[in-house]
Design a protein around this motif. Structure first.
Motif, PDB file in Angstrom:
ATOM      1  N   ASP A  24       0.801  -1.228   0.000  1.00 45.71           N
ATOM      2  CA  ASP A  24       0.000   0.000   0.000  1.00 45.71           C
ATOM      3  C   ASP A  24       0.836   1.282   0.000  1.00 45.71           C
ATOM      4  O   ASP A  24       0.342   2.341  -0.356  1.00 45.71           O
ATOM      5  CB  ASP A  24      -0.980   0.004   1.167  1.00 45.71           C
ATOM      6  CG  ASP A  24      -0.301  -0.079   2.530  1.00 45.71           C
ATOM      7  OD1 ASP A  24       0.791  -0.686   2.629  1.00 45.71           O
ATOM      8  OD2 ASP A  24      -0.869   0.444   3.506  1.00 45.71           O
ATOM      9  N   ARG A  25       2.131   1.194   0.349  1.00 42.82           N
ATOM     10  CA  ARG A  25       2.956   2.400   0.470  1.00 42.82           C
ATOM     11  C   ARG A  25       4.064   2.522  -0.563  1.00 42.82           C
ATOM     12  O   ARG A  25       4.500   3.636  -0.866  1.00 42.82           O
ATOM     13  CB  ARG A  25       3.577   2.455   1.860  1.00 42.82           C
ATOM     14  CG  ARG A  25       2.528   2.466   2.964  1.00 42.82           C
ATOM     15  CD  ARG A  25       3.157   2.491   4.322  1.00 42.82           C
ATOM     16  NE  ARG A  25       3.618   3.857   4.600  1.00 42.82           N
ATOM     17  CZ  ARG A  25       4.423   4.162   5.592  1.00 42.82           C
ATOM     18  NH1 ARG A  25       4.892   3.230   6.391  1.00 42.82           N
ATOM     19  NH2 ARG A  25       4.792   5.406   5.788  1.00 42.82           N
ATOM     20  N   VAL A  26       4.570   1.392  -1.075  1.00 43.04           N
ATOM     21  CA  VAL A  26       5.723   1.431  -1.973  1.00 43.04           C
ATOM     22  C   VAL A  26       5.549   0.516  -3.174  1.00 43.04           C
ATOM     23  O   VAL A  26       4.723  -0.403  -3.164  1.00 43.04           O
ATOM     24  CB  VAL A  26       7.039   1.054  -1.249  1.00 43.04           C
ATOM     25  CG1 VAL A  26       7.309   1.988  -0.078  1.00 43.04           C
ATOM     26  CG2 VAL A  26       7.055  -0.392  -0.813  1.00 43.04           C
ATOM     27  N   LEU A  27       6.360   0.780  -4.178  1.00 41.73           N
ATOM     28  CA  LEU A  27       6.411  -0.042  -5.381  1.00 41.73           C
ATOM     29  C   LEU A  27       7.879  -0.271  -5.708  1.00 41.73           C
ATOM     30  O   LEU A  27       8.664   0.685  -5.739  1.00 41.73           O
ATOM     31  CB  LEU A  27       5.710   0.679  -6.544  1.00 41.73           C
ATOM     32  CG  LEU A  27       5.619  -0.068  -7.861  1.00 41.73           C
ATOM     33  CD1 LEU A  27       4.668  -1.261  -7.736  1.00 41.73           C
ATOM     34  CD2 LEU A  27       5.139   0.856  -8.971  1.00 41.73           C
ATOM     35  N   ALA A  28       8.259  -1.524  -5.937  1.00 42.02           N
ATOM     36  CA  ALA A  28       9.620  -1.875  -6.347  1.00 42.02           C
ATOM     37  C   ALA A  28       9.544  -2.459  -7.754  1.00 42.02           C
ATOM     38  O   ALA A  28       8.751  -3.367  -8.006  1.00 42.02           O
ATOM     39  CB  ALA A  28      10.229  -2.884  -5.378  1.00 42.02           C
ATOM     40  N   PHE A  29      10.366  -1.916  -8.644  1.00 45.11           N
ATOM     41  CA  PHE A  29      10.350  -2.373 -10.037  1.00 45.11           C
ATOM     42  C   PHE A  29      11.746  -2.247 -10.629  1.00 45.11           C
ATOM     43  O   PHE A  29      12.598  -1.520 -10.113  1.00 45.11           O
ATOM     44  CB  PHE A  29       9.331  -1.574 -10.862  1.00 45.11           C
ATOM     45  CG  PHE A  29       9.530  -0.082 -10.820  1.00 45.11           C
ATOM     46  CD1 PHE A  29      10.264   0.573 -11.794  1.00 45.11           C
ATOM     47  CD2 PHE A  29       8.979   0.679  -9.796  1.00 45.11           C
ATOM     48  CE1 PHE A  29      10.446   1.952 -11.754  1.00 45.11           C
ATOM     49  CE2 PHE A  29       9.155   2.052  -9.744  1.00 45.11           C
ATOM     50  CZ  PHE A  29       9.891   2.693 -10.731  1.00 45.11           C
ATOM     51  N   LEU A  30      11.975  -2.963 -11.723  1.00 43.38           N
ATOM     52  CA  LEU A  30      13.289  -2.945 -12.350  1.00 43.38           C
ATOM     53  C   LEU A  30      13.560  -1.610 -13.012  1.00 43.38           C
ATOM     54  O   LEU A  30      12.681  -1.025 -13.644  1.00 43.38           O
ATOM     55  CB  LEU A  30      13.400  -4.052 -13.411  1.00 43.38           C
ATOM     56  CG  LEU A  30      13.393  -5.477 -12.906  1.00 43.38           C
ATOM     57  CD1 LEU A  30      13.538  -6.435 -14.086  1.00 43.38           C
ATOM     58  CD2 LEU A  30      14.488  -5.723 -11.882  1.00 43.38           C
ATOM     59  N   ASP A  31      14.795  -1.149 -12.873  1.00 46.19           N
ATOM     60  CA  ASP A  31      15.273   0.023 -13.599  1.00 46.19           C
ATOM     61  C   ASP A  31      15.387  -0.396 -15.064  1.00 46.19           C
ATOM     62  O   ASP A  31      15.934  -1.457 -15.364  1.00 46.19           O
ATOM     63  CB  ASP A  31      16.636   0.446 -13.049  1.00 46.19           C
ATOM     64  CG  ASP A  31      17.089   1.794 -13.568  1.00 46.19           C
ATOM     65  OD1 ASP A  31      17.085   2.002 -14.800  1.00 46.19           O
ATOM     66  OD2 ASP A  31      17.470   2.639 -12.744  1.00 46.19           O
TER      67      ASP A  31
END
Length: 146
Positions: A24-31
């Motif tokens: 709900d607070r963050v998103l992690a994704f590939l550069d």
């Protein structure tokens, strides 16, 4: 969220990304222009131009996620060290880079470069299929642990 911020648009799923983790607070994704395979960005979903603008608990949440990702990257990529840095150089939205370090130069300061007035370029963008494969590997690692 900002209407025209690139990372806000990614958080709203208006722009596709190879997502590794979302809550709900963050998103992690590939550069999309990785220094090394697995180079991941972690952004707060809410817009903060600078990392020091974020609430401390949100910054801690990003660091904790970075630590978890770092442990998985060490296993997956066989590296001894994973770099973590909050930046905001190219996009004015607080974000952290998590980079598996195969060489000490993978995450460094230009202060260590002896020659001055060098020209830098962005790393090449891998094909979408390669990014999708890396994202799936990292998601698999994350899913297999608590």
């Amino acid at each position: 969220m900002s209407d025209n911020c690139l990372f806000c648009r990614i958080a709203r799923q208006e722009i596709p990304a190879h997502v590794i983790h979302e809550d709900d607070r963050v998103l992690a994704f590939l550069d999309i222009q990785p220094v090394r395979p697995g180079h991941t960005l972690v952004i707060p979903k809410q817009h903060y131009p600078y990392y020091e603008d974020m609430p401390a608990d949100l910054a801690a949440h990003i660091v904790n996620l970075g630590q978890k990702l770092g442990r998985h990257m060490k296993r997956l990529y066989g590296v001894e060290r994973v770099g973590f840095a909050f930046t905001g150089i190219h996009v004015a939205h607080a974000h952290a880079h998590i980079i598996p370090m195969h060489h000490v130069q993978d995450l460094t300061s230009t202060q260590y470069i002896e020659q001055q007035d060098l020209t830098f370029k962005m790393p090449p963008q891998p094909p979408q299929e390669a990014l999708a494969t890396v994202a799936a590997q990292l998601r698999g690692e994350m899913a297999g642990s608590s």
